[in-house]
Design a protein around this motif. Structure first.
Motif, PDB file in Angstrom:
ATOM      1  N   HIS A 192       4.812   5.858   4.972  1.00 38.65           N
ATOM      2  CA  HIS A 192       3.444   5.321   4.341  1.00 38.65           C
ATOM      3  C   HIS A 192       2.688   4.823   5.515  1.00 38.65           C
ATOM      4  CE1 HIS A 192       4.666   5.611   0.047  1.00 38.65           C
ATOM      5  NE2 HIS A 192       5.792   5.333   0.582  1.00 38.65           N
ATOM      6  N   TRP A 194       0.172   1.669   5.565  1.00 37.60           N
ATOM      7  CA  TRP A 194      -0.374   0.835   4.757  1.00 37.60           C
ATOM      8  C   TRP A 194      -1.623   0.206   5.404  1.00 37.60           C
ATOM      9  CZ3 TRP A 194       1.902   0.774   0.241  1.00 37.60           C
ATOM     10  CH2 TRP A 194       3.268   0.977   0.036  1.00 37.60           C
ATOM     11  N   CYS A 205       0.244  -2.896  -9.242  1.00 37.85           N
ATOM     12  CA  CYS A 205       1.314  -2.715  -8.115  1.00 37.85           C
ATOM     13  C   CYS A 205       2.354  -1.800  -9.026  1.00 37.85           C
ATOM     14  CB  CYS A 205       2.223  -4.139  -8.339  1.00 37.85           C
ATOM     15  SG  CYS A 205       3.463  -4.171  -7.072  1.00 37.85           S
ATOM     16  N   CYS A 223      -1.178   2.740   0.550  1.00 42.96           N
ATOM     17  CA  CYS A 223      -0.954   3.660   1.470  1.00 42.96           C
ATOM     18  C   CYS A 223      -2.318   4.751   1.544  1.00 42.96           C
ATOM     19  CB  CYS A 223       0.321   4.488   1.107  1.00 42.96           C
ATOM     20  SG  CYS A 223       0.636   5.960   2.088  1.00 42.96           S
ATOM     21  N   ALA A 230       0.548  -1.760  -3.906  1.00 41.47           N
ATOM     22  CA  ALA A 230       1.456  -2.659  -4.303  1.00 41.47           C
ATOM     23  C   ALA A 230       1.209  -3.899  -3.736  1.00 41.47           C
ATOM     24  CB  ALA A 230       2.926  -2.357  -3.673  1.00 41.47           C
ATOM     25  N   SER A 235       6.049  -3.974  -1.740  1.00 37.61           N
ATOM     26  CA  SER A 235       6.328  -2.682  -1.168  1.00 37.61           C
ATOM     27  C   SER A 235       7.181  -2.648  -0.191  1.00 37.61           C
ATOM     28  CB  SER A 235       4.722  -2.859  -0.021  1.00 37.61           C
ATOM     29  OG  SER A 235       5.093  -3.768   0.913  1.00 37.61           O
TER      30      SER A 235
END
Length: 888
Positions: A192, A194, A205, A223, A230, A235
């Motif tokens: 991911h 972020w 979320c 992401c 989230a 996360s």
């Protein structure tokens, strides 16, 4: 000069972007709900595993001011009961970052995972520069550096959705999405990426299904690959591997894309002589340098010496206290680092399978690049390997560009660090040193060059480029030639030579035509997943008003930017060259019918060189008529639908076949039209997908085209364009030309007598003139039922503008004349002609229309299934977020 950020808001002041983003992010069952002002916010950046941009360090409370230890932001803790923005109680103790305006309740600090802007560059695993677009107004967005609202025009990265103030760009962390394989690291899995905050207000979320977005503060994480959203705390419960979400079959994976890696001003603040120490600390905070102020000093900037003041030149710099005490003193100061006998230096491993993020060593005047490698290898568990297989690489992580430099073994490190600090303190914090394996990586850059004269051989193109830009024969070779389009692909074996050629070609003209250059990535088709069928996207930014440019940014954000191409920069040829070795792929064309014909013609030409000779083509209609888009169910025109839903529809679309036709133009002589408009010589061969009009239909298209060329800025909406069509049609309503007397028609080698008509139209699809059915639905035993894949064209006549208006209104149909697969039209006079909406005046001669070989595969949108009554609408698509509003 940049002002230092404020610490705490003044009493009664209102400030955006400073609320605690963690209040109510994770509540226990039965606990008291926070106030509505606080909301269910979850802010910060989630920790990422060591395979990606990871090991994020959080804010921590500190009473030591800016001299706090590196790795934690300086947070000021006020007295209990002091005013805070968005607090949850009168006795709450709040912490406020003295550097980046981050604010949090003291009880929420354990949940903070957002790195301070002063330490974020040191936490990035793989530095990737951002790609900022033009300035724009972004409503309810916040700067990722200073965390304040974007009230004035700001910048946005077109790849990773980073928003920053223009003055904050130099301080932005180079943590953009890594969209290609850089040749130095092996990626086991995609992780991911972020990005904090700027989520839709209704974002949910993925873990706790509570609201994680906010329009009042930077909160939540998303992401940038799969779109999962989230809370920062939640996360951590998600798997670190990214599956690209709902679009996993359309995205070009970064590990399957290779691209060549890219191999200042001083900090100046205003200050008074009585507050030098306070100004020094403020300057360090303003430029996000979070180190001990005792390691720096302020030096006055010498005032400019007047030309006639010869005595001033003889005085030494900063000559004494008399000048400072009796005179005005310096107006500005320069922050410089105090030189030390040794420095503490972080060394990062260039591979991702080491258990530590970095190691710290002390650099002395005797330290060189070789000695540093010898000292670092045992700390990284590589003591059994010799230093000959490793090298020290210096990386400058700028927000707009990432530069890499391989240091020589005898390079003195301490002197190099001093030079960097003297150049810029901010540059020192953005500079990183890697220990990398000493691999022999052969440089390889693919440079696309267009605008050359067509019809030449590879040797002739090489000689022409050598004469125009002095290309070096030993480093540059022609790897691919597209002779009919006047383009070549150069294989450059030196990064410096590639950069020189790129800059030089863009400023060069050959035979009066400017050249264009484009650096192309290489798609590693062997590393594509088995279920991957990447989407090649072409966008015409001139179509659909301003929507084409917005779609270009949206698709670059949702997909890999290396698979999205702008048609005004080299046309469709660069995109087909990049995907030439991909075994399976699909195409999305964003534009009008003319743009679709342009892409299909280029596909027909490069088809023999493609590993996937028959890719399916989808359409996002941005033009005025959009007849082909109507037939394939993509709609009458794009009206602002969610780009994510468009890509999902492309993934679910059905493949259908469509005929393509070739029109051979054989003009006997070039002459002027009756209107006195200068003729534009068309190409000798053109391709047709929709229809070909001769006479009044083409004349209206030609008048519209000329009006748009004169004032292109007015043609920004589909409604206005149709209004212009109506106006030019009313001007021709009494026009009588007698077209049947000026042309001859043969169908399948048989002469066909024409009725009294003003326009002759050959149609391949059941839509003409913005959705009108020109052929009609009545059955006729003389002709077969029309289909766009039956290998036949229908020939229809119209008697004038009034007849055309009745057809578009559904009151009448055209005059059916013939149906066949081979046509020969003889023009006795210069006559307007249009093919798929592209008009010109054709000189007297012959036009031969015949089938253009294999049929093309198009994508038809599937019919929308009716939703059951009472069924809730799920805005999620495998974790992909709901769309954000366009910048206003």
């Amino acid at each position: 000069m940049r002002e230092a950020p404020a610490y705490l808001p003044a009493p009664g002041a209102k400030q955006q972007g400073t609320a605690c983003p963690h209040v109510g992010s994770r509540r226990r069952r039965g606990s008291r709900s926070p106030s509505p002002r606080a909301g269910l916010w979850g802010g910060g950046r989630a920790p990422v595993s060591s395979g990606r941009v990871g090991l994020w360090q959080a804010h921590a409370p500190s009473r030591a001011g800016p001299a706090a230890a590196l790795g934690a932001a300086a947070l000021r803790v006020p007295r209990p009961g002091s005013r805070r923005w968005g607090g949850a109680g009168a006795n709450c103790r709040c912490c406020r970052s003295a550097v980046c305006n981050f604010m949090s309740h003291e009880k929420c600090l354990k949940h903070v995972k957002t790195p301070c802007a002063s330490v974020a560059p040191s936490l990035v695993r793989v530095p990737v520069a951002h790609c900022f677009g033009p300035r724009g107004l972004y409503k309810r967005k916040f700067c990722a550096v200073c965390r304040k609202g974007l009230e004035a025009p700001a910048l946005r990265c077109e790849v990773c959705e980073l928003h920053v103030h223009p003055e904050c760009v130099p301080f932005a962390c180079s943590d953009c999405r890594q969209c290609h394989h850089d040749g130095h690291r092996d990626h086991d899995a995609q992780h991911h990426h972020w990005r904090e905050g700027n989520l839709p207000s209704g974002a949910r979320c993925e873990v706790c299904r509570k609201t994680c977005g906010s329009s009042d503060v930077l909160a939540g994480v998303r992401c940038e690959w799969c779109g999962v959203q989230a809370h920062s705390v939640c996360s951590a419960a998600l798997a670190p591997e990214c599956t690209f979400g709902r679009l996993h079959t359309l995205v070009l994976p970064p590990r399957a894309c290779a691209c060549c890696p890219a191999t200042s001003a001083r900090c100046t603040v205003s200050a008074s002589r009585r507050a030098r120490s306070q100004s020094q600390e403020a300057a360090l905070r303003a430029y996000y340098v979070l180190e001990d102020p005792r390691d720096f000093e302020l030096q006055p900037v010498p005032a400019p010496v007047p030309a006639g003041d010869s005595g001033a030149r003889g005085r030494p710099r900063g000559s004494g206290a008399a000048e400072e005490e009796g005179g005005r003193g310096p107006e500005a100061w320069i922050v410089r680092a105090v030189p030390h006998a040794q420095e503490l230096l972080r060394i990062y491993p260039a591979w991702l399978k080491v258990g530590v993020a970095y190691v710290s060593i002390r650099v002395t005047p005797q330290s060189t690049a070789r000695t540093v490698v010898l000292e670092v290898l045992p700390l990284l568990g590589r003591q059994a390997e010799g230093p000959e297989g490793f090298q020290l690489v210096e990386v400058l992580m700028g927000s707009r560009q990432v530069q890499r430099t391989v240091l020589q073994d005898a390079e003195p490190l301490l002197a190099r660090l001093r030079d960097i600090r003297q150049t810029s303190l901010r540059q020192m914090s953005q500079t990183r040193f890697y220990v990398a394996e000493n691999r022999v990586v052969a440089p390889h850059v693919s440079l696309f060059v267009g605008g050359l004269p067509p019809g030449l051989s590879a040797q002739e193109y090489a000689s022409l480029l050598d004469e125009a830009v002095a290309a070096k024969a030993g480093l540059v070779s022609v790897s691919r030639v597209y002779s009919s389009q006047g383009a070549v692909v150069l294989d450059v074996a030196c990064f410096a030579e590639a950069e020189r050629l790129y800059m030089l070609v863009r400023d060069t003209a050959v035979h009066g035509r400017p050249l264009m250059a484009l650096v192309l990535p290489d798609v590693l088709h062997s590393k594509l997943p088995p279920d991957c069928c990447p989407l090649l996207v072409f966008v015409n930014p001139k179509s659909g008003g301003l929507k084409g440019r917005d779609l270009l940014c949206s698709f670059r954000k949702l997909l890999n930017p290396h698979q999205v191409f702008e048609l005004t920069n080299g046309g469709p040829l660069p995109g087909f060259h990049v995907f030439s070795q991909v075994p399976r792929f699909r195409v999305l064309v964003c534009g009008g019918d003319g743009t679709v014909g342009w892409v299909l013609a280029a596909l027909e030409e490069v088809r023999p060189r493609l590993a996937c000779p028959e890719p399916s083509v989808a359409i996002l209609p941005l033009g005025t008529g959009n007849d082909l888009g109507r037939v394939l169910r993509w709609g009458a025109g794009y009206s602002g639908e969610d780009p994510l839903s468009v890509l999902v529809s492309v993934d679910e679309a059905d493949a259908v076949l469509m005929d393509r036709w070739t029109i051979l133009l054989d003009a006997h002589e070039a002459g002027g039209g009756e209107t006195g408009v200068a003729d534009v010589e068309p190409p000798k061969i053109v391709q047709m997908s929709n229809y070909c009009g001769i006479g009044i239909d083409a004349e209206l298209s030609l008048d519209f085209h000329q009006a748009r060329e004169e004032e292109p800025g007015k043609f920004t909406s589909r409604f206005h364009n149709k209004g212009v069509y109506v106006r030019v049609g009313l001007q021709k309503i009494s026009h009588a030309r007698g077209l049947h007397k000026e042309i001859r028609l043969q169908v399948e080698q048989q002469e066909v007598e024409l009725p009294s008509i003003e326009g002759l139209i050959f149609i391949n699809i059941p839509s003409w003139g913005s959705g009108a059915d020109l052929w009609g639905s009545d059955s006729d035993s003389r002709f077969e039922k029309p289909r766009m894949d039956d290998g036949l064209l229908e020939v229809v006549g119209v008697t004038g503008v009034m007849h055309m208006g009745q057809v578009q209104g559904g009151l009448r149909s055209g005059i059916r004349i013939a149906q066949g697969s081979y046509f020969r039209v003889t023009l006795l006079k210069a006559t307007p002609v249009q093919v798929d909406g592209e008009p010109w005046v054709q000189a007297p001669g012959h036009m031969i229309i015949s089938a253009a070989g294999p049929k093309v595969h198009m994508l038809r949108k599937t019919k929308q299934k009716p939703r059951k009554a009472g069924a809730p609408k799920d805005a999620r698509a495998d974790g992909v977020p709901a769309p954000e509003g366009d910048p206003k």
